[in-house]
Design a protein around this motif. Sequence first.
Motif, PDB file in Angstrom:
ATOM      1  N   SER A  39      39.602  51.098  35.046  1.00 24.59           N
ATOM      2  CA  SER A  39      40.444  49.999  35.554  1.00 24.59           C
ATOM      3  C   SER A  39      40.296  49.867  37.062  1.00 24.59           C
ATOM      4  CB  SER A  39      41.912  50.260  35.185  1.00 24.59           C
ATOM      5  OG  SER A  39      42.070  50.361  33.784  1.00 24.59           O
ATOM      6  N   LEU A  40      40.239  51.011  37.764  1.00 27.53           N
ATOM      7  CA  LEU A  40      40.082  50.976  39.220  1.00 27.53           C
ATOM      8  C   LEU A  40      38.727  50.396  39.614  1.00 27.53           C
ATOM      9  CD1 LEU A  40      41.129  51.705  42.024  1.00 27.53           C
ATOM     10  CD2 LEU A  40      40.189  54.001  41.709  1.00 27.53           C
ATOM     11  N   ALA A  41      37.659  50.784  38.900  1.00 29.25           N
ATOM     12  CA  ALA A  41      36.321  50.262  39.198  1.00 29.25           C
ATOM     13  C   ALA A  41      36.274  48.748  38.994  1.00 29.25           C
ATOM     14  CB  ALA A  41      35.273  50.960  38.334  1.00 29.25           C
ATOM     15  N   ILE A  42      36.855  48.267  37.904  1.00 26.84           N
ATOM     16  CA  ILE A  42      36.885  46.820  37.652  1.00 26.84           C
ATOM     17  C   ILE A  42      37.716  46.112  38.711  1.00 26.84           C
ATOM     18  CG2 ILE A  42      37.627  45.053  36.015  1.00 26.84           C
ATOM     19  CD1 ILE A  42      37.005  47.034  33.769  1.00 26.84           C
ATOM     20  N   ALA A  43      38.821  46.740  39.112  1.00 26.85           N
ATOM     21  CA  ALA A  43      39.672  46.140  40.152  1.00 26.85           C
ATOM     22  C   ALA A  43      38.921  46.030  41.475  1.00 26.85           C
ATOM     23  CB  ALA A  43      40.945  46.973  40.322  1.00 26.85           C
ATOM     24  N   ILE A  44      38.149  47.057  41.825  1.00 33.27           N
ATOM     25  CA  ILE A  44      37.365  47.022  43.070  1.00 33.27           C
ATOM     26  C   ILE A  44      36.343  45.892  43.028  1.00 33.27           C
ATOM     27  CG2 ILE A  44      35.667  48.279  44.443  1.00 33.27           C
ATOM     28  CD1 ILE A  44      37.157  50.851  43.686  1.00 33.27           C
ATOM     29  N   ILE A  45      35.685  45.723  41.862  1.00 39.78           N
ATOM     30  CA  ILE A  45      34.695  44.651  41.721  1.00 39.78           C
ATOM     31  C   ILE A  45      35.361  43.284  41.844  1.00 39.78           C
ATOM     32  CG2 ILE A  45      33.142  43.541  40.073  1.00 39.78           C
ATOM     33  CD1 ILE A  45      32.412  46.331  39.060  1.00 39.78           C
ATOM     34  N   LEU A  46      36.499  43.092  41.180  1.00 40.09           N
ATOM     35  CA  LEU A  46      37.205  41.816  41.276  1.00 40.09           C
ATOM     36  C   LEU A  46      37.710  41.560  42.700  1.00 40.09           C
ATOM     37  CD1 LEU A  46      39.275  41.827  37.954  1.00 40.09           C
ATOM     38  CD2 LEU A  46      37.258  40.457  38.502  1.00 40.09           C
ATOM     39  N   PHE A  47      38.185  42.607  43.343  1.00 41.14           N
ATOM     40  CA  PHE A  47      38.616  42.472  44.740  1.00 41.14           C
ATOM     41  C   PHE A  47      37.451  42.060  45.625  1.00 41.14           C
ATOM     42  CE2 PHE A  47      38.991  44.535  48.910  1.00 41.14           C
ATOM     43  CZ  PHE A  47      40.122  43.892  49.393  1.00 41.14           C
ATOM     44  N   SER A  48      36.286  42.665  45.394  1.00 39.71           N
ATOM     45  CA  SER A  48      35.099  42.322  46.169  1.00 39.71           C
ATOM     46  C   SER A  48      34.695  40.867  45.951  1.00 39.71           C
ATOM     47  CB  SER A  48      33.947  43.259  45.787  1.00 39.71           C
ATOM     48  OG  SER A  48      32.741  42.862  46.404  1.00 39.71           O
ATOM     49  N   LEU A  49      34.697  40.435  44.687  1.00 40.65           N
ATOM     50  CA  LEU A  49      34.314  39.056  44.376  1.00 40.65           C
ATOM     51  C   LEU A  49      35.286  38.051  44.997  1.00 40.65           C
ATOM     52  CD1 LEU A  49      33.326  39.469  40.613  1.00 40.65           C
ATOM     53  CD2 LEU A  49      31.783  38.788  42.461  1.00 40.65           C
ATOM     54  N   THR A  50      36.563  38.308  44.846  1.00 39.67           N
ATOM     55  CA  THR A  50      37.550  37.361  45.361  1.00 39.67           C
ATOM     56  C   THR A  50      37.660  37.393  46.879  1.00 39.67           C
ATOM     57  OG1 THR A  50      39.223  39.048  44.864  1.00 39.67           O
ATOM     58  CG2 THR A  50      38.956  37.262  43.275  1.00 39.67           C
ATOM     59  N   SER A  51      37.295  38.512  47.502  1.00 42.90           N
ATOM     60  CA  SER A  51      37.311  38.558  48.971  1.00 42.90           C
ATOM     61  C   SER A  51      36.338  37.548  49.545  1.00 42.90           C
ATOM     62  CB  SER A  51      36.966  39.964  49.458  1.00 42.90           C
ATOM     63  OG  SER A  51      37.967  40.884  49.092  1.00 42.90           O
ATOM     64  N   ASP A  52      35.137  37.461  48.945  1.00 38.50           N
ATOM     65  CA  ASP A  52      34.170  36.446  49.384  1.00 38.50           C
ATOM     66  C   ASP A  52      34.723  35.041  49.179  1.00 38.50           C
ATOM     67  OD1 ASP A  52      32.412  38.348  50.173  1.00 38.50           O
ATOM     68  OD2 ASP A  52      31.050  38.153  48.465  1.00 38.50           O
ATOM     69  N   ALA A  53      35.342  34.821  48.015  1.00 36.93           N
ATOM     70  CA  ALA A  53      35.873  33.490  47.718  1.00 36.93           C
ATOM     71  C   ALA A  53      37.012  33.128  48.680  1.00 36.93           C
ATOM     72  CB  ALA A  53      36.368  33.441  46.272  1.00 36.93           C
ATOM     73  N   ILE A  54      37.883  34.095  48.950  1.00 35.42           N
ATOM     74  CA  ILE A  54      38.995  33.847  49.872  1.00 35.42           C
ATOM     75  C   ILE A  54      38.481  33.533  51.267  1.00 35.42           C
ATOM     76  CG2 ILE A  54      40.925  34.974  51.050  1.00 35.42           C
ATOM     77  CD1 ILE A  54      41.477  36.452  48.428  1.00 35.42           C
ATOM     78  N   THR A  69      44.869  34.091  49.231  1.00 37.56           N
ATOM     79  CA  THR A  69      44.991  35.382  48.551  1.00 37.56           C
ATOM     80  C   THR A  69      45.923  35.292  47.351  1.00 37.56           C
ATOM     81  OG1 THR A  69      44.620  36.548  50.649  1.00 37.56           O
ATOM     82  CG2 THR A  69      45.612  37.801  48.850  1.00 37.56           C
ATOM     83  N   THR A  70      47.052  34.606  47.531  1.00 38.27           N
ATOM     84  CA  THR A  70      48.005  34.439  46.428  1.00 38.27           C
ATOM     85  C   THR A  70      47.382  33.672  45.269  1.00 38.27           C
ATOM     86  OG1 THR A  70      49.840  34.434  48.013  1.00 38.27           O
ATOM     87  CG2 THR A  70      50.286  33.584  45.801  1.00 38.27           C
ATOM     88  N   LEU A  71      46.678  32.581  45.586  1.00 37.41           N
ATOM     89  CA  LEU A  71      46.027  31.797  44.540  1.00 37.41           C
ATOM     90  C   LEU A  71      44.949  32.617  43.824  1.00 37.41           C
ATOM     91  CD1 LEU A  71      45.657  28.340  46.348  1.00 37.41           C
ATOM     92  CD2 LEU A  71      47.309  28.972  44.563  1.00 37.41           C
ATOM     93  N   ALA A  72      44.224  33.426  44.607  1.00 39.66           N
ATOM     94  CA  ALA A  72      43.182  34.267  44.000  1.00 39.66           C
ATOM     95  C   ALA A  72      43.792  35.295  43.052  1.00 39.66           C
ATOM     96  CB  ALA A  72      42.377  34.972  45.091  1.00 39.66           C
ATOM     97  N   LEU A  73      44.909  35.911  43.461  1.00 35.95           N
ATOM     98  CA  LEU A  73      45.565  36.909  42.610  1.00 35.95           C
ATOM     99  C   LEU A  73      46.110  36.265  41.337  1.00 35.95           C
ATOM    100  CD1 LEU A  73      46.391  39.847  42.341  1.00 35.95           C
ATOM    101  CD2 LEU A  73      48.509  39.318  43.547  1.00 35.95           C
ATOM    102  N   ILE A  74      46.688  35.072  41.463  1.00 34.60           N
ATOM    103  CA  ILE A  74      47.166  34.366  40.270  1.00 34.60           C
ATOM    104  C   ILE A  74      46.000  34.024  39.345  1.00 34.60           C
ATOM    105  CG2 ILE A  74      48.249  32.232  39.454  1.00 34.60           C
ATOM    106  CD1 ILE A  74      49.960  32.263  41.990  1.00 34.60           C
TER     107      ILE A  74
END
Length: 363
Positions: A39-54, A69-74
Amino acid sequence: MDHSNETVLRERLQTGFLGLIAFSLLMFMLVQAKFILISLAIAIILFSLTSDAIHAISTRLRVPNWLATTLALIGIALGLLWISTTIVAQVNEVVFLAIAYAEQAQAALPALTERLGPEAQERIMTALTNFNITGWIRSLAGQASGLLSGSVLVILFVGFMFAEQVWFPVKIERLAEDPERALQIRRIIASIMHRVNRYLVVKTGVSAVTAVIVWIIFRVAGLELAMAVATLTFILNFIPSVGSIVATVIATILAFVLTGDTTLTLIVGALCSITQFLIGNILDPMLLGQTLRLSSFGIILSLAFWGAIWGVPGMFLAVPIMVALMIICAHIPWLRGLAVMLSREGLPDDGSSDEDGARKLAA
């Protein structure tokens, strides 16, 4: 002199035993805490992907960072929950239809194996009789249901990562105790994020195209489980080399079980194989280019290792972990040999070609 040699030998043996104990403890922790670590590894990957998008949304559309950031998390929360419920629904459909087609499958198997000879046919039928299909189906349904709890944990991890994002550079500087060293570490992290993000984005697009084509093949052939097979193809295509083969074999077997028609089965199997071959050998390499530069044998070893440790999720994460490991080892002199072995041409990629993107993310 002899005493000195004995001392050196004793120290080496102690180091070797300590290393073996540390490796054993690491393997134990990886296995015992695999749910949290996956779960942590997947979370890191999603965080990395959304950081670029944000970053792109904030700079191009001039949207406040907190709003992006809020829209990305939603979006992540809704996307993960939708994917989890979709997979669970498709698995349940497969389970129900597997029970409904159990008798038809038993009648179709002798026709499929009769050309192999009576002895081989008897062995195959004995093996299938001893296979606990009910237990396997229940296990599959249980693992699919576990996706929902895993998705909630991933959402929580990503949310806390966004909350802590502003303090990451400060923490790295204080850990490194050297501004130049801290900047180098941040550039390495940014390079890993860039490579993994590109790989996942391209792989998602390629897998989606493959899944759509497989869905069309099943729909045109008038077969059930078109959406389930397409979903399975999309997921398995994230596993390099092995995933596309397994997806094609499963699609072919299901086509035969659902119809009992050898000709239609061969047509469906051939079309799925051609699709996987063309996309996997032409479109996929053309889009990825030199993004990975990983050894094919190293990828197989990584698949085997992480598959043994974490199961199927480990096989999905094998390539991103291998990319990160190669880039990190390329920057550590005494681990550079491992980076050479992991690279395709023996030229380990240290991420220097991503210098512009790394500067942007490290800033």
